[in-house]
Motif scaffolding. Structure first.
Motif, PDB file in Angstrom:
ATOM      1  N   LEU A   3       0.840  -1.195   0.000  1.00 42.98           N
ATOM      2  CA  LEU A   3       0.000   0.000   0.000  1.00 42.98           C
ATOM      3  C   LEU A   3       0.871   1.240   0.000  1.00 42.98           C
ATOM      4  N   ALA A   4       0.521   2.212  -0.842  1.00 35.93           N
ATOM      5  CA  ALA A   4       1.125   3.540  -0.815  1.00 35.93           C
ATOM      6  C   ALA A   4       0.045   4.504  -0.343  1.00 35.93           C
ATOM      7  N   LEU A   5       0.291   5.162   0.770  1.00 36.51           N
ATOM      8  CA  LEU A   5      -0.755   5.891   1.468  1.00 36.51           C
ATOM      9  C   LEU A   5      -0.430   7.385   1.567  1.00 36.51           C
ATOM     10  N   LEU A   6      -1.422   8.216   1.269  1.00 40.61           N
ATOM     11  CA  LEU A   6      -1.350   9.661   1.511  1.00 40.61           C
ATOM     12  C   LEU A   6      -2.367   9.998   2.585  1.00 40.61           C
ATOM     13  N   VAL A   7      -1.911  10.688   3.646  1.00 41.47           N
ATOM     14  CA  VAL A   7      -2.778  11.039   4.767  1.00 41.47           C
ATOM     15  C   VAL A   7      -2.744  12.555   4.978  1.00 41.47           C
ATOM     16  N   PRO A   8      -3.598  13.315   4.297  1.00 40.10           N
ATOM     17  CA  PRO A   8      -3.709  14.742   4.633  1.00 40.10           C
ATOM     18  C   PRO A   8      -4.157  14.887   6.091  1.00 40.10           C
ATOM     19  N   GLY A   9      -3.628  15.892   6.767  1.00 36.52           N
ATOM     20  CA  GLY A   9      -3.910  16.022   8.196  1.00 36.52           C
ATOM     21  C   GLY A   9      -3.065  15.090   9.033  1.00 36.52           C
ATOM     22  N   GLY A  10      -1.870  14.791   8.544  1.00 35.93           N
ATOM     23  CA  GLY A  10      -1.026  13.783   9.180  1.00 35.93           C
ATOM     24  C   GLY A  10      -0.478  14.150  10.537  1.00 35.93           C
ATOM     25  N   VAL A  64      -5.790   7.158  -0.470  1.00 37.58           N
ATOM     26  CA  VAL A  64      -5.794   8.365   0.366  1.00 37.58           C
ATOM     27  C   VAL A  64      -6.757   8.168   1.523  1.00 37.58           C
ATOM     28  N   ILE A  65      -6.317   8.491   2.736  1.00 37.81           N
ATOM     29  CA  ILE A  65      -7.206   8.599   3.892  1.00 37.81           C
ATOM     30  C   ILE A  65      -7.190  10.058   4.320  1.00 37.81           C
ATOM     31  N   ASN A  66      -8.311  10.734   4.167  1.00 41.74           N
ATOM     32  CA  ASN A  66      -8.361  12.157   4.488  1.00 41.74           C
ATOM     33  C   ASN A  66      -8.682  12.368   5.965  1.00 41.74           C
ATOM     34  N   ALA A  67      -7.654  12.710   6.730  1.00 38.80           N
ATOM     35  CA  ALA A  67      -7.814  12.986   8.149  1.00 38.80           C
ATOM     36  C   ALA A  67      -7.789  14.484   8.439  1.00 38.80           C
ATOM     37  N   ALA A  68      -7.784  15.306   7.395  1.00 37.31           N
ATOM     38  CA  ALA A  68      -7.753  16.754   7.567  1.00 37.31           C
ATOM     39  C   ALA A  68      -9.172  17.306   7.644  1.00 37.31           C
ATOM     40  N   ALA A  69      -9.402  18.222   8.565  1.00 39.37           N
ATOM     41  CA  ALA A  69     -10.731  18.826   8.703  1.00 39.37           C
ATOM     42  C   ALA A  69     -10.642  20.075   9.557  1.00 39.37           C
ATOM     43  N   TYR A  70     -11.596  20.946   9.387  1.00 40.75           N
ATOM     44  CA  TYR A  70     -11.812  22.075  10.292  1.00 40.75           C
ATOM     45  C   TYR A  70     -12.719  21.552  11.392  1.00 40.75           C
ATOM     46  N   THR A  71     -12.187  21.385  12.591  1.00 45.53           N
ATOM     47  CA  THR A  71     -12.929  20.742  13.672  1.00 45.53           C
ATOM     48  C   THR A  71     -13.236  21.669  14.846  1.00 45.53           C
ATOM     49  N   ALA A  72     -12.952  22.964  14.712  1.00 45.66           N
ATOM     50  CA  ALA A  72     -13.252  23.920  15.779  1.00 45.66           C
ATOM     51  C   ALA A  72     -14.754  24.210  15.741  1.00 45.66           C
ATOM     52  N   VAL A  73     -15.521  23.413  16.459  1.00 45.26           N
ATOM     53  CA  VAL A  73     -16.976  23.427  16.338  1.00 45.26           C
ATOM     54  C   VAL A  73     -17.559  24.801  16.659  1.00 45.26           C
ATOM     55  N   ASP A  74     -17.122  25.422  17.731  1.00 42.75           N
ATOM     56  CA  ASP A  74     -17.672  26.730  18.096  1.00 42.75           C
ATOM     57  C   ASP A  74     -17.177  27.830  17.161  1.00 42.75           C
TER      58      ASP A  74
END
Length: 294
Positions: A3-10, A64-74
């Motif tokens: 497997l060759a993996l790209l993980v944005p939000g690493g 690709v597993i996208n682990a990047a996100a804007y998670t600041a809920v408030d």
């Protein structure tokens, strides 16, 4: 098959656990959100193209597993445009690039896409109804990925905590040393999920995909098993660190107002995960003990 993996939000809590958990021989590139900003189209396209080229040279299968996100809920309540750019526009570009290069994509989403007024765990095909800016952008991000034409899967999870970054577990541990008593909301119910367990589940899904056994269902739920309130979760954390759980006192959501509305009940059913032939995550309490034991 390699497997060759790209993980944005690493560099986030999930991204780091993914990197630490990859099978031996896996080629992994895990840029931080600063190193690969999903809102910069050219950089996203280039990153996916580079992944596909590296995999072709080495005979590996790219994913690709996208682990990047804007998670600041408030913060998203007053900055929805930025949350939309990261949670919707970025995944849309990422998915389009994956489609162009025929690279499978796993996109991580959230329980906040549901309204939170259910009386039983949410199934993958239950109607969405996000009540916060964060939830709206994550729901729109799911649509962007699933409508891209890419070979893609959306995995919803909830109440994630890990060893890095800011999260509920680390906050409660800190506050235990600063306050005699804590008041924690006791009328919001969910399923705590250790990011290390979630990473293992996502990598199991990735393995199935590269072996040609990708689930027919394109939306899956993956959380720690069981359910608890935030107050109950805080008391369990106190128990793990040898503190008196009675120091944690229940309060209502109304007594602890926040800019973004929180779902009262956001437990996700893991039936879809089991039906896909994937190993369900262990119970949230066992996972919490494992978190503190290692």
């Amino acid at each position: 098959m390699r497997l060759a993996l790209l993980v944005p939000g690493g560099s986030g809590q999930l991204g780091r656990d993914l990197v630490e958990s990859v099978p031996s021989g896996t080629e992994v590139v895990a840029p931080s959100s600063a190193e690969l900003d999903l809102t910069v189209t050219g950089d996203v396209v280039s990153a996916v193209g580079s992944l596909a080229a590296r995999a072709a040279r080495s005979g590996a299968v790219p994913l690709v597993i996208n682990a990047a996100a804007y998670t600041a809920v408030d913060a998203a309540e007053s900055d929805e445009a930025r949350a939309f750019a990261v949670n919707v526009d970025g995944p849309r570009v990422l998915a389009a690039a994956c489609s162009s290069h025929r690279v499978p994509l796993i996109h991580v989403s959230t329980d906040y896409v549901f309204p939170g007024d259910a009386k039983r765990p949410y199934e993958v095909d239950d109607a969405l109804g996000p009540r916060s800016a964060y939830g709206r952008t994550k729901a729109a991000g799911e649509d962007a990925v699933l409508g891209s034409g890419a070979s893609s899967w959306v995995v919803r999870t909830s109440w994630v905590y890990g060893r890095t970054g800011n999260n509920f577990v680390k906050t409660i541990v800190r506050l235990e040393g600063e306050r005699d008593r804590l008041s924690v909301v006791d009328d919001q119910v969910g399923s705590p999920t250790w990011s290390a367990d979630l990473a293992a589940g996502l990598l199991e899904l990735a393995g199935a995909i590269v072996e040609g056994r990708g689930p027919a269902a394109k939306v899956l739920h993956c959380t720690g098993a069981g359910e608890i309130t935030w107050c109950g979760f805080a008391r369990a954390i106190f128990e793990e660190i040898g503190a008196d759980p009675e120091r944690v006192q229940p309060c209502t959501t109304a007594e602890f107002p926040r800019p973004a509305p929180r779902p009262a009940y956001s437990v996700l059913s893991n039936a879809s995960w089991r039906e896909a032939g994937l190993a369900p995550l262990r119970g949230w309490r066992e996972a919490l003990h494992g978190y503190f034991a290692c």
